[in-house]
Design a protein around this motif. Sequence first.
Motif, PDB file in Angstrom:
ATOM      1  N   MET A   1       0.643  -1.157   0.208  1.00 26.49           N
ATOM      2  CA  MET A   1       0.024  -0.202   0.068  1.00 26.49           C
ATOM      3  C   MET A   1       0.895   1.100  -0.032  1.00 26.49           C
ATOM      4  N   SER A   2       0.331   2.213  -0.638  1.00 19.03           N
ATOM      5  CA  SER A   2       1.283   3.428  -0.754  1.00 19.03           C
ATOM      6  C   SER A   2       0.853   4.263   0.495  1.00 19.03           C
ATOM      7  N   ASP A   3       1.629   5.091   0.861  1.00 14.95           N
ATOM      8  CA  ASP A   3       1.699   6.019   1.932  1.00 14.95           C
ATOM      9  C   ASP A   3       0.392   7.009   2.019  1.00 14.95           C
ATOM     10  N   LYS A   4      -0.225   7.176   1.004  1.00 17.38           N
ATOM     11  CA  LYS A   4      -1.534   7.852   0.928  1.00 17.38           C
ATOM     12  C   LYS A   4      -2.541   7.129   1.398  1.00 17.38           C
ATOM     13  N   GLN A   5      -2.496   5.826   1.187  1.00 22.72           N
ATOM     14  CA  GLN A   5      -3.369   4.779   1.407  1.00 22.72           C
ATOM     15  C   GLN A   5      -3.414   4.371   2.847  1.00 22.72           C
ATOM     16  N   VAL A   6      -2.226   4.339   3.444  1.00 22.74           N
ATOM     17  CA  VAL A   6      -1.837   4.061   4.723  1.00 22.74           C
ATOM     18  C   VAL A   6      -2.469   5.223   5.660  1.00 22.74           C
ATOM     19  N   LYS A   7      -2.314   6.435   5.225  1.00 24.24           N
ATOM     20  CA  LYS A   7      -2.696   7.526   5.860  1.00 24.24           C
ATOM     21  C   LYS A   7      -4.299   7.563   5.952  1.00 24.24           C
ATOM     22  N   ALA A   8      -4.932   7.510   4.860  1.00 24.56           N
ATOM     23  CA  ALA A   8      -6.264   7.423   4.643  1.00 24.56           C
ATOM     24  C   ALA A   8      -6.936   6.412   5.401  1.00 24.56           C
ATOM     25  N   SER A   9      -6.264   5.110   5.424  1.00 25.75           N
ATOM     26  CA  SER A   9      -6.920   4.095   6.382  1.00 25.75           C
ATOM     27  C   SER A   9      -6.731   4.443   7.843  1.00 25.75           C
ATOM     28  N   ALA A  10      -5.588   5.059   8.318  1.00 19.59           N
ATOM     29  CA  ALA A  10      -5.415   5.427   9.811  1.00 19.59           C
ATOM     30  C   ALA A  10      -6.422   6.680   9.907  1.00 19.59           C
ATOM     31  N   TYR A  11      -6.779   7.556   8.995  1.00 21.65           N
ATOM     32  CA  TYR A  11      -7.652   8.360   9.268  1.00 21.65           C
ATOM     33  C   TYR A  11      -9.049   8.015   9.612  1.00 21.65           C
ATOM     34  N   TRP A  12      -9.621   7.049   8.679  1.00 23.06           N
ATOM     35  CA  TRP A  12     -10.631   6.505   8.615  1.00 23.06           C
ATOM     36  C   TRP A  12     -10.955   5.773  10.168  1.00 23.06           C
ATOM     37  N   LYS A  13      -9.762   4.773  10.452  1.00 29.10           N
ATOM     38  CA  LYS A  13      -9.836   3.985  11.794  1.00 29.10           C
ATOM     39  C   LYS A  13     -10.192   5.151  12.930  1.00 29.10           C
ATOM     40  N   GLU A  14      -9.370   6.384  12.872  1.00 27.91           N
ATOM     41  CA  GLU A  14      -9.527   7.063  14.204  1.00 27.91           C
ATOM     42  C   GLU A  14     -10.922   7.929  14.037  1.00 27.91           C
ATOM     43  N   ASN A  15     -11.443   8.039  12.868  1.00 26.75           N
ATOM     44  CA  ASN A  15     -12.801   8.755  12.754  1.00 26.75           C
ATOM     45  C   ASN A  15     -13.812   7.725  13.328  1.00 26.75           C
ATOM     46  N   LEU A  16     -13.751   6.634  12.836  1.00 29.68           N
ATOM     47  CA  LEU A  16     -14.516   5.398  13.334  1.00 29.68           C
ATOM     48  C   LEU A  16     -14.592   5.246  14.901  1.00 29.68           C
ATOM     49  N   ARG A  17     -13.561   5.514  15.427  1.00 27.49           N
ATOM     50  CA  ARG A  17     -13.122   5.355  16.832  1.00 27.49           C
ATOM     51  C   ARG A  17     -14.068   6.500  17.483  1.00 27.49           C
ATOM     52  N   TYR A  18     -13.920   7.708  17.087  1.00 22.87           N
ATOM     53  CA  TYR A  18     -14.601   8.676  17.562  1.00 22.87           C
ATOM     54  C   TYR A  18     -15.936   8.797  17.600  1.00 22.87           C
ATOM     55  N   LEU A  19     -16.473   8.353  16.205  1.00 24.46           N
ATOM     56  CA  LEU A  19     -18.060   8.002  16.122  1.00 24.46           C
ATOM     57  C   LEU A  19     -18.465   6.918  17.151  1.00 24.46           C
ATOM     58  N   VAL A  20     -17.831   5.759  17.360  1.00 22.67           N
ATOM     59  CA  VAL A  20     -18.478   4.864  18.301  1.00 22.67           C
ATOM     60  C   VAL A  20     -18.456   5.271  19.677  1.00 22.67           C
TER      61      VAL A  20
END
Length: 87
Positions: free
Chosen positions: A1-20
Amino acid sequence: MSDKQVKASAYWKENLRYLVILLSIWFAVSYGAGILFKDALDQIKLGGFKLGFWFAQQGAIYVFVILIFVYVRLMNKLDKKYGYDVD
């Protein structure tokens, strides 16, 4: 995975954690205070109304609105953290 995909995945995981977390707080307030602990909270009066009734009718809505502002603030910080804060 590219750096951009890793960053986007980490962003989304943190966003979901906030939502939960925030939705769990809202659920606890609306279901817990308005239904489960209603009888215990009804021993306390707020503005002439029993606190359990107040949470069931008004409190959950107020908490939800406050959580919206908290979510906006958290997302602004998250956007800056991951470089998505384009003006």
